[in-house]
Scaffold this motif. Structure first.
Motif, PDB file in Angstrom:
ATOM      1  N   ALA A  29       0.792  -1.024   0.015  1.00  0.00           N
ATOM      2  CA  ALA A  29      -0.111  -0.103  -0.203  1.00  0.00           C
ATOM      3  C   ALA A  29       0.718   1.410   0.224  1.00  0.00           C
ATOM      4  O   ALA A  29       1.430   1.418   0.850  1.00  0.00           O
ATOM      5  CB  ALA A  29      -0.698   0.016   1.438  1.00  0.00           C
ATOM      6  N   GLY A  30       1.029   1.977  -0.810  1.00  0.00           N
ATOM      7  CA  GLY A  30       1.118   3.504  -1.417  1.00  0.00           C
ATOM      8  C   GLY A  30       3.024   3.075  -1.450  1.00  0.00           C
ATOM      9  O   GLY A  30       3.879   3.989  -2.159  1.00  0.00           O
ATOM     10  N   SER A  31       3.228   1.716  -1.781  1.00  0.00           N
ATOM     11  CA  SER A  31       4.229   1.593  -3.374  1.00  0.00           C
ATOM     12  C   SER A  31       4.092   1.852  -4.166  1.00  0.00           C
ATOM     13  O   SER A  31       5.683   2.097  -4.715  1.00  0.00           O
ATOM     14  CB  SER A  31       4.941  -0.050  -2.433  1.00  0.00           C
ATOM     15  N   ASN A  32       3.541   2.429  -4.728  1.00  0.00           N
ATOM     16  CA  ASN A  32       3.068   2.359  -6.159  1.00  0.00           C
ATOM     17  C   ASN A  32       3.561   3.811  -6.036  1.00  0.00           C
ATOM     18  O   ASN A  32       2.409   4.260  -7.544  1.00  0.00           O
ATOM     19  CB  ASN A  32       2.263   1.585  -6.515  1.00  0.00           C
ATOM     20  N   GLU A  33       2.575   4.725  -5.454  1.00  0.00           N
ATOM     21  CA  GLU A  33       2.303   5.933  -5.251  1.00  0.00           C
ATOM     22  C   GLU A  33       3.064   6.869  -6.630  1.00  0.00           C
ATOM     23  O   GLU A  33       2.060   7.542  -7.507  1.00  0.00           O
ATOM     24  CB  GLU A  33       2.895   6.642  -4.025  1.00  0.00           C
ATOM     25  N   ASN A  34       4.171   6.857  -6.594  1.00  0.00           N
ATOM     26  CA  ASN A  34       4.758   7.753  -8.358  1.00  0.00           C
ATOM     27  C   ASN A  34       5.049   6.563  -9.141  1.00  0.00           C
ATOM     28  O   ASN A  34       5.714   7.278 -10.436  1.00  0.00           O
ATOM     29  CB  ASN A  34       5.997   8.196  -7.571  1.00  0.00           C
ATOM     30  N   THR A  35       4.522   5.848  -9.331  1.00  0.00           N
ATOM     31  CA  THR A  35       4.956   4.889 -10.555  1.00  0.00           C
ATOM     32  C   THR A  35       3.109   4.520 -11.156  1.00  0.00           C
ATOM     33  O   THR A  35       3.764   4.488 -12.791  1.00  0.00           O
ATOM     34  CB  THR A  35       5.108   3.483 -10.054  1.00  0.00           C
ATOM     35  N   GLY A  36       1.695   5.127 -10.920  1.00  0.00           N
ATOM     36  CA  GLY A  36       0.931   5.566 -11.950  1.00  0.00           C
ATOM     37  C   GLY A  36       0.133   3.796 -12.095  1.00  0.00           C
ATOM     38  O   GLY A  36      -0.511   3.511 -12.533  1.00  0.00           O
ATOM     39  N   ASP A  37       0.947   2.839 -11.156  1.00  0.00           N
ATOM     40  CA  ASP A  37       0.080   1.524 -11.276  1.00  0.00           C
ATOM     41  C   ASP A  37      -1.221   1.436  -9.960  1.00  0.00           C
ATOM     42  O   ASP A  37      -0.926   2.171  -8.903  1.00  0.00           O
ATOM     43  CB  ASP A  37       1.028   0.793 -10.648  1.00  0.00           C
ATOM     44  N   SER A  38      -2.191   0.636 -10.232  1.00  0.00           N
ATOM     45  CA  SER A  38      -2.453   0.418  -9.293  1.00  0.00           C
ATOM     46  C   SER A  38      -2.929  -0.948  -8.674  1.00  0.00           C
ATOM     47  O   SER A  38      -2.548  -1.486  -9.343  1.00  0.00           O
ATOM     48  CB  SER A  38      -4.506   1.459  -9.824  1.00  0.00           C
ATOM     49  N   ILE A  39      -3.501  -0.750  -7.429  1.00  0.00           N
ATOM     50  CA  ILE A  39      -2.883  -2.155  -7.388  1.00  0.00           C
ATOM     51  C   ILE A  39      -4.850  -2.987  -6.459  1.00  0.00           C
ATOM     52  O   ILE A  39      -5.390  -1.573  -5.906  1.00  0.00           O
ATOM     53  CB  ILE A  39      -2.407  -2.065  -5.524  1.00  0.00           C
ATOM     54  N   GLN A  40      -5.344  -3.611  -7.152  1.00  0.00           N
ATOM     55  CA  GLN A  40      -6.602  -3.634  -6.166  1.00  0.00           C
ATOM     56  C   GLN A  40      -6.372  -5.077  -4.763  1.00  0.00           C
ATOM     57  O   GLN A  40      -5.852  -5.915  -5.432  1.00  0.00           O
ATOM     58  CB  GLN A  40      -7.757  -3.818  -7.463  1.00  0.00           C
ATOM     59  N   PHE A  41      -7.123  -4.691  -4.422  1.00  0.00           N
ATOM     60  CA  PHE A  41      -7.678  -6.117  -3.174  1.00  0.00           C
ATOM     61  C   PHE A  41      -7.961  -6.449  -2.205  1.00  0.00           C
ATOM     62  O   PHE A  41      -9.555  -6.036  -1.486  1.00  0.00           O
ATOM     63  CB  PHE A  41      -6.105  -5.725  -2.017  1.00  0.00           C
ATOM     64  N   PRO A  42      -8.802  -7.502  -3.438  1.00  0.00           N
ATOM     65  CA  PRO A  42     -10.375  -8.039  -3.495  1.00  0.00           C
ATOM     66  C   PRO A  42      -9.929  -9.095  -1.998  1.00  0.00           C
ATOM     67  O   PRO A  42      -9.405  -9.646  -1.858  1.00  0.00           O
ATOM     68  CB  PRO A  42     -10.472  -8.628  -4.382  1.00  0.00           C
ATOM     69  N   VAL A  43     -11.625  -8.561  -0.608  1.00  0.00           N
ATOM     70  CA  VAL A  43     -10.740  -9.435   0.292  1.00  0.00           C
ATOM     71  C   VAL A  43     -12.157  -9.720   0.853  1.00  0.00           C
ATOM     72  O   VAL A  43     -13.083  -9.406   0.746  1.00  0.00           O
ATOM     73  CB  VAL A  43     -10.683  -9.227   1.817  1.00  0.00           C
ATOM     74  N   PRO A  44     -12.548 -10.645   1.374  1.00  0.00           N
ATOM     75  CA  PRO A  44     -13.851 -11.105   2.211  1.00  0.00           C
ATOM     76  C   PRO A  44     -14.523 -10.234   2.737  1.00  0.00           C
ATOM     77  O   PRO A  44     -14.049 -10.045   3.798  1.00  0.00           O
ATOM     78  CB  PRO A  44     -13.817 -12.891   3.057  1.00  0.00           C
ATOM     79  N   ALA A  45     -15.638 -10.218   3.308  1.00  0.00           N
ATOM     80  CA  ALA A  45     -16.495  -9.269   3.320  1.00  0.00           C
ATOM     81  C   ALA A  45     -16.093  -9.095   5.224  1.00  0.00           C
ATOM     82  O   ALA A  45     -16.389  -8.772   6.097  1.00  0.00           O
ATOM     83  CB  ALA A  45     -18.291  -9.117   3.300  1.00  0.00           C
ATOM     84  N   GLU A  46     -16.420 -11.018   5.608  1.00  0.00           N
ATOM     85  CA  GLU A  46     -15.861 -11.512   6.979  1.00  0.00           C
ATOM     86  C   GLU A  46     -14.732 -10.804   7.572  1.00  0.00           C
ATOM     87  O   GLU A  46     -14.725 -11.254   8.884  1.00  0.00           O
ATOM     88  CB  GLU A  46     -16.356 -12.644   7.047  1.00  0.00           C
TER      89      GLU A  46
END
Length: 144
Positions: A29-46
């Motif tokens: 989280a935040g490691s890609n702030e200046n790269t233009g890359d995006s990371i999506q982290f799907p996690v269970p609602a539980e």
């Protein structure tokens, strides 16, 4: 680059692998702030962990009873490949021994150990079966 980090293993029960996945997400989280890359982290609602937010990082809660193995496996093998295609992701990181075998994009796989294969007596029968069937296929599927 759009990256999806599969957080489906995170549920009510926490062991070393789940801790590793949560820590990896936090570190990314935040490691890609200046790269233009995006990371999506799907996690269970539980999952009772805190949503991780940072520039270019998004935690997405999904309707998945991850504590029920058959539902989690079905989600990873059927829904996740569709999700990464719909999201137009570039790479999928599966950090829990098993890849989404139908992923239409390259897969990064993390295998922490091969205990289920080399010392099956130390594992629950369900883990032995799951990993014996899917780990070799997942390793063959992974690009990295």
């Amino acid at each position: 680059m759009k990256i999806v980090l599969n957080g489906a293993l995170l549920n009510r029960r926490y062991s070393g692998v789940e801790i590793s996945i949560a820590n990896l997400a936090s570190a990314l989280a935040g490691s890609n702030e200046n790269t233009g890359d995006s990371i999506q982290f799907p996690v269970p609602a539980e999952w009772d962990g805190q949503d991780i937010t940072a520039p270019g990082f998004e935690t997405v809660r999904i309707a998945l009873p991850a504590h029920l193995r058959p539902f989690r496996i079905a989600w990873e093998q059927v829904i996740l490949p569709r999700r990464v295609a719909r999201e137009r992701a570039d790479i999928l990181h599966c950090p829990g021994y098993v890849a989404a075998l139908r992923s239409p994009i390259p897969v990064v796989l993390t295998v922490y150990d091969c205990q289920a294969l080399t010392s099956p007596g130390f594992c629950r029968p369900a883990n032995r079966l799951h990993y014996r069937l899917l780990m070799p296929l997942s390793i063959a599927k992974s690009k990295y």
